[in-house]
Design an enzyme around this catalytic site. Structure first.
Site, mmCIF file in Angstrom:
data_model
loop_
_atom_site.group_PDB
_atom_site.id
_atom_site.type_symbol
_atom_site.label_atom_id
_atom_site.label_comp_id
_atom_site.label_asym_id
_atom_site.label_seq_id
_atom_site.Cartn_x
_atom_site.Cartn_y
_atom_site.Cartn_z
ATOM 1 N N ASN A 23 -67.311 -3.170 53.064
ATOM 2 C CA ASN A 23 -66.097 -4.278 52.988
ATOM 3 C C ASN A 23 -65.172 -3.756 54.034
ATOM 4 O O ASN A 23 -64.374 -5.150 54.252
ATOM 5 C CB ASN A 23 -65.694 -4.334 51.275
ATOM 6 C CG ASN A 23 -66.397 -4.620 50.337
ATOM 7 O OD1 ASN A 23 -67.290 -5.331 50.401
ATOM 8 N ND2 ASN A 23 -65.635 -3.834 49.343
ATOM 9 N N ARG B 247 -59.190 -3.212 44.824
ATOM 10 C CA ARG B 247 -59.421 -2.878 44.279
ATOM 11 C C ARG B 247 -61.139 -2.351 45.045
ATOM 12 O O ARG B 247 -61.901 -1.980 44.611
ATOM 13 C CB ARG B 247 -59.913 -3.387 43.175
ATOM 14 C CG ARG B 247 -58.394 -3.522 42.432
ATOM 15 C CD ARG B 247 -58.773 -3.673 40.232
ATOM 16 N NE ARG B 247 -59.864 -5.109 40.722
ATOM 17 C CZ ARG B 247 -60.228 -5.574 38.435
ATOM 18 N NH1 ARG B 247 -59.947 -4.549 38.524
ATOM 19 N NH2 ARG B 247 -61.253 -6.443 39.132
ATOM 20 N N ASP B 248 -61.576 -2.283 46.208
ATOM 21 C CA ASP B 248 -62.684 -1.914 46.449
ATOM 22 C C ASP B 248 -62.997 -2.131 47.777
ATOM 23 O O ASP B 248 -62.884 -2.187 48.765
ATOM 24 C CB ASP B 248 -63.740 -3.185 46.053
ATOM 25 C CG ASP B 248 -65.251 -2.843 46.437
ATOM 26 O OD1 ASP B 248 -65.588 -1.592 45.743
ATOM 27 O OD2 ASP B 248 -65.750 -3.383 46.533
ATOM 28 N N VAL B 249 -62.119 -1.281 48.487
ATOM 29 C CA VAL B 249 -61.564 -0.585 49.647
ATOM 30 C C VAL B 249 -62.621 0.167 50.210
ATOM 31 O O VAL B 249 -62.839 1.383 49.513
ATOM 32 C CB VAL B 249 -60.465 -0.087 49.792
ATOM 33 C CG1 VAL B 249 -60.228 -0.383 51.475
ATOM 34 C CG2 VAL B 249 -58.715 -1.108 49.849
#
Length: 312
Positions: free
Chosen positions: A109, A103-105
């Site tokens: 990150n 959900r936060d590629v």
């Protein structure tokens, strides 16, 4: 050494909420893959919950791509990092006991170890569900430029929404431009995927490659990454490849189609909503979502390990 990240997550302000949080983090702590940052445990300090990861000596990928980086990654390094992250996402989607949606590629990150291997980290927004099951509807979270256009309508994060974010990652690694960057005023389009698509249709795809590479790249690989980034950025979830298909393309096992479908077709359904979901303007680094702080339990951080670490 440990890398410690503050978790951004929404959990109930109750003992039940804490138990659910610990249960989910314990599941994530069992993830084992060479291209994931190892989650070691968690701790709490005042109103914050923190996740504790292995320390990555070379920091995050974004500092090598944007804002006049001091160190320029060669194309061979960039291509390997793309393949590293693809391998990690394939494991999350298909190789673990549950389906894990990151959900936060995004570039910030993706962390680089001492040998500049790419490792996907920060599981603060990750969600899990059983293979063969269906993801639950949740609030929309993530970062502008990486959010699949269907998310504001459905509220469901799926492997396909991770694929969309990975498409944005591929484009920014190849171009050295953020997915949404108002500071790039010299470009007619401020949205990276639209600019790459425009240049692709004009037969000028190579012109979008990061000028910091000074032309030193494998043109076949660069074109493949850019075209694959456009495929993953398709507005229709069913038209995006799976991460298994993506890795096969990157490994040269499958050939990309000769022609591509426009990434944001059908009048860009949902895309304007994605760009401005709350009637406000956001920068490319803004996270979307309503985050609640966990109640204060202690003034001193207490490290809680996630099981026993496996050694290789």
């Amino acid at each position: 050494m440990y890398l410690c990240n503050i978790i951004d997550t929404h959990i109930k302000s109750s003992k039940q909420g804490l138990r659910e949080f610990v249960s989910e983090i314990a599941s994530i702590g069992r993830l084992r893959h060479r291209n994931l940052v190892q989650l070691l445990g968690w701790c709490r300090r005042r109103g914050d919950l923190l996740l504790v990861y292995d320390f990555m000596e070379n920091g995050s990928l974004d500092k090598y791509l944007f804002d006049e980086p001091k160190t320029i990654l060669r194309w061979q390094q960039r291509f390997k990092i793309i393949k590293d992250v693809a391998s990690a996402l394939l494991y999350l989607h298909e190789g673990y006991e549950q389906v894990v949606i990151h959900r936060d590629v995004k570039a910030s990150n993706v962390l680089l170890d001492s040998e500049m291997n790419g490792r996907l980290g920060d599981f603060g927004l990750a969600r899990l569900y059983e293979h063969g099951g269906h993801p639950s509807t949740t609030r929309v979270v993530g970062t502008l430029g990486y959010l699949a256009p269907e998310l504001p309508r459905t509220g469901k994060a799926t492997p396909s929404t991770d694929v969309y974010a990975f498409g944005a990652l591929m484009l920014e690694v190849a171009c050295g431009v953020r997915p949404v960057d108002p500071r790039k005023a010299q470009h007619e389009d401020l949205v990276l995927v639209d600019w790459v698509w425009k240049m692709y249709k004009e037969g000028k795809l190579i012109d979008v490659v990061d000028p910091n590479l000074n032309g030193d790249f494998d043109e076949r690989e660069v074109v493949m990454v850019l075209k694959l980034g456009l495929m993953c950025s398709n507005g229709a979830p069913t038209s995006r490849p799976s991460m298994r298909q993506v890795t096969r393309y990157l490994d040269g096992e499958n050939l990309l189609p000769d022609s591509l479908m426009k990434p944001h077709h059908n009048n860009q359904e949902g895309f304007d909503e994605f760009l401005n979901p709350f009637g406000s303007s956001f920068s490319s680094s803004d996270n979307i979502g309503m985050y609640a702080s966990f109640p204060s339990f202690t003034n001193s951080p207490v490290f809680t390990p996630i099981g026993r670490r496996e050694t290789s």
